[in-house]
Design an enzyme around this catalytic site. Structure first.
Site, PDB file in Angstrom:
ATOM      1  CB  SER A 127      -8.895 -13.988   1.340  1.00 41.99           C
ATOM      2  OG  SER A 127     -10.178 -14.279   1.852  1.00 41.99           O
ATOM      3  CG  HIS A 128      -2.241 -13.154   2.497  1.00 37.73           C
ATOM      4  ND1 HIS A 128      -1.415 -13.699   1.541  1.00 37.73           N
ATOM      5  CD2 HIS A 128      -1.504 -12.226   3.158  1.00 37.73           C
ATOM      6  CE1 HIS A 128      -0.222 -13.137   1.622  1.00 37.73           C
ATOM      7  NE2 HIS A 128      -0.252 -12.237   2.600  1.00 37.73           N
ATOM      8  CB  ALA A 129      -2.820 -13.073  -2.899  1.00 41.92           C
ATOM      9  NE  ARG A 133      -6.348 -19.062  -1.087  1.00 37.41           N
ATOM     10  CZ  ARG A 133      -6.269 -17.818  -0.629  1.00 37.41           C
ATOM     11  NH1 ARG A 133      -7.368 -17.153  -0.321  1.00 37.41           N
ATOM     12  NH2 ARG A 133      -5.104 -17.237  -0.490  1.00 37.41           N
ATOM     13  CE1 TYR A 172      -3.858 -11.683   6.925  1.00 33.85           C
ATOM     14  CE2 TYR A 172      -1.897 -12.997   7.238  1.00 33.85           C
ATOM     15  CZ  TYR A 172      -2.540 -11.796   7.315  1.00 33.85           C
ATOM     16  OH  TYR A 172      -1.872 -10.698   7.791  1.00 33.85           O
TER      17      TYR A 172
END
Length: 393
Positions: free
Chosen positions: A226-228, A283, A233
């Protein structure tokens, strides 16, 4: 058809990945690359594995279109041959152990007295000076030293890149610096010295996480695939057990995602999710919504909704999928390259240029071009053969 580097001669004292990756790209553009190797064993990367018809995968990838000259440059006769080549060469690239080239009399300061137009590119782990100058450096060690491992992997497990990313970064900067030096020489008629550090190359590539952690701020967390800092994403599982990769970049896409993919327009204005910062902070809650929706769909159905919404998405491919990728086939990106163990497929270099075709010539055997190169220097065929066959060549 004229290539950009036709007529340019590159001598390379290279091994492993960084320098060979640089010089193969110069060869792609038409440069004549003479790869100086140890007699017998050659570049030690030849022995990394036997995955390509008994040859190394690394070596096959980054050594096509080169000539192999087997010389033990510690021996006077072999060194004299190398110095003769350097008198008329355009570029010397080397990534030997720290200080090794200078100890052999192959520093830029020495070589420019014989060839003022020579461009010398030294690739090392940490650069030509500073307290780390003599420290050994390998790809994984530089990934670690540059902080790459601190932002890559899962929250529990730092992970290295699956490719030699530090070597590739250094090779790319060596390649672009050499191109710039050739352009500068065209204006000044003078060569130059290029000092490429693997640490500095990776430092440049770490610019985003460095600035994310600017002035003592917390660094980006390790988030697997995943995107940080952007959400959603990354990978999400569909109801058929297959994974879909997707990415949102802005609020317009977020609204479209809620309307067309989740079929829940009200989620777009939920206070927990109404900006990327809020989605990133919440998240777990948003992931639960997405997973619940995707659980009722197959991966193709998820992709169909994403496409309808204009949301970027991708398959989670493996190497077999990449070999057969329909886009690479449709764009005719594959060519056949000869090797000592038979022909293999090879990808064309990135970038389609209307003015020329890339050079895609064989991967050499160790010392394959000794006779041809030495005879060019004025050596007799007997002298060339004697040097190649000498136990201390």
């Amino acid at each position: 058809m004229i290539r950009p580097l036709d007529g340019i001669t590159v001598i390379s004292l290279e091994h492993a990945v960084a320098a060979p990756f640089c010089t193969r790209q110069l060869a792609d553009l038409g440069a004549r690359v003479i790869k100086v190797e140890r007699p017998g064993s050659g570049d030690f990367a030849r022995g990394y594995d036997q995955r390509v018809n008994g040859q190394s995968s690394h070596f096959t990838w980054i050594n096509r279109s080169k000539q192999s000259l087997a010389l033990d440059v510690k021996q006077p006769l072999a060194k004299s041959a190398l110095l003769e080549l350097l008198k008329t060469a355009d570029v010397l690239v080397q990534n030997l152990a720290p200080g090794a080239a200078a100890r052999m009399g192959l520093s830029y300061e020495v070589l420019k007295t014989h060839n003022p137009q020579l461009i010398v590119c030294d690739i090392s782990g940490y650069g030509a000076d500073g307290p780390y100058r003599d420290k050994k450096a390998y790809d994984l060690l530089i990934q670690s030293e540059a902080g790459f491992l601190s932002v890559t992997g899962t929250p529990d497990t730092p992970s290295k890149s699956g490719i030699s990313v530090a070597d590739i970064a250094a090779g790319m900067y060596a390649y672009t610096n050499i191109l710039a030096a050739l352009m500068l020489r065209g204006k000044t008629c003078k060569g130059s010295h290029i000092d490429v550090s693997m640490l500095e190359a990776m430092g440049e590539w770490m610019g985003y996480p460095m600035y994310y952690a600017y002035d003592g701020a917390p660094p980006p967390p390790r988030t697997g695939a995943s995107h940080a800092s952007i959400y959603p994403y990354g990978p999400f599982q569909a109801g058929d057990g297959k994974t879909v990769m997707l990415g949102l970049q802005n609020e317009r896409e977020w609204k479209a995602f809620c309307d067309t993919v989740l079929l829940q327009p009200d989620i777009a204005i939920d206070a927990r999710f109404d900006s990327n910062a809020q989605r990133n902070a919440n998240r777990a809650a948003l992931q639960a919504v997405i997973v619940e929706t995707f659980a009722a769909l197959t991966a193709p159905q998820v992709v169909a909704r994403l496409e309808a919404a204009g949301i970027a998405n991708a398959r989670v491919n493996d190497m077999a999928d990449l070999w057969q990728h329909p886009q690479l086939q449709a764009r005719e990106r594959w060519r056949t390259v000869a090797t000592p163990a038979g022909d293999v497929p090879a990808l064309l270099p990135p970038g389609v240029n209307s003015a020329f075709d890339y050079r895609m010539e064989p991967v050499p055997a160790v010392g394959q071009h000794n006779a041809a190169i030495l005879v060019e220097l004025g050596w007799s065929a007997e002298q060339a053969a004697a040097l190649q066959n000498s136990p201390c060549a």
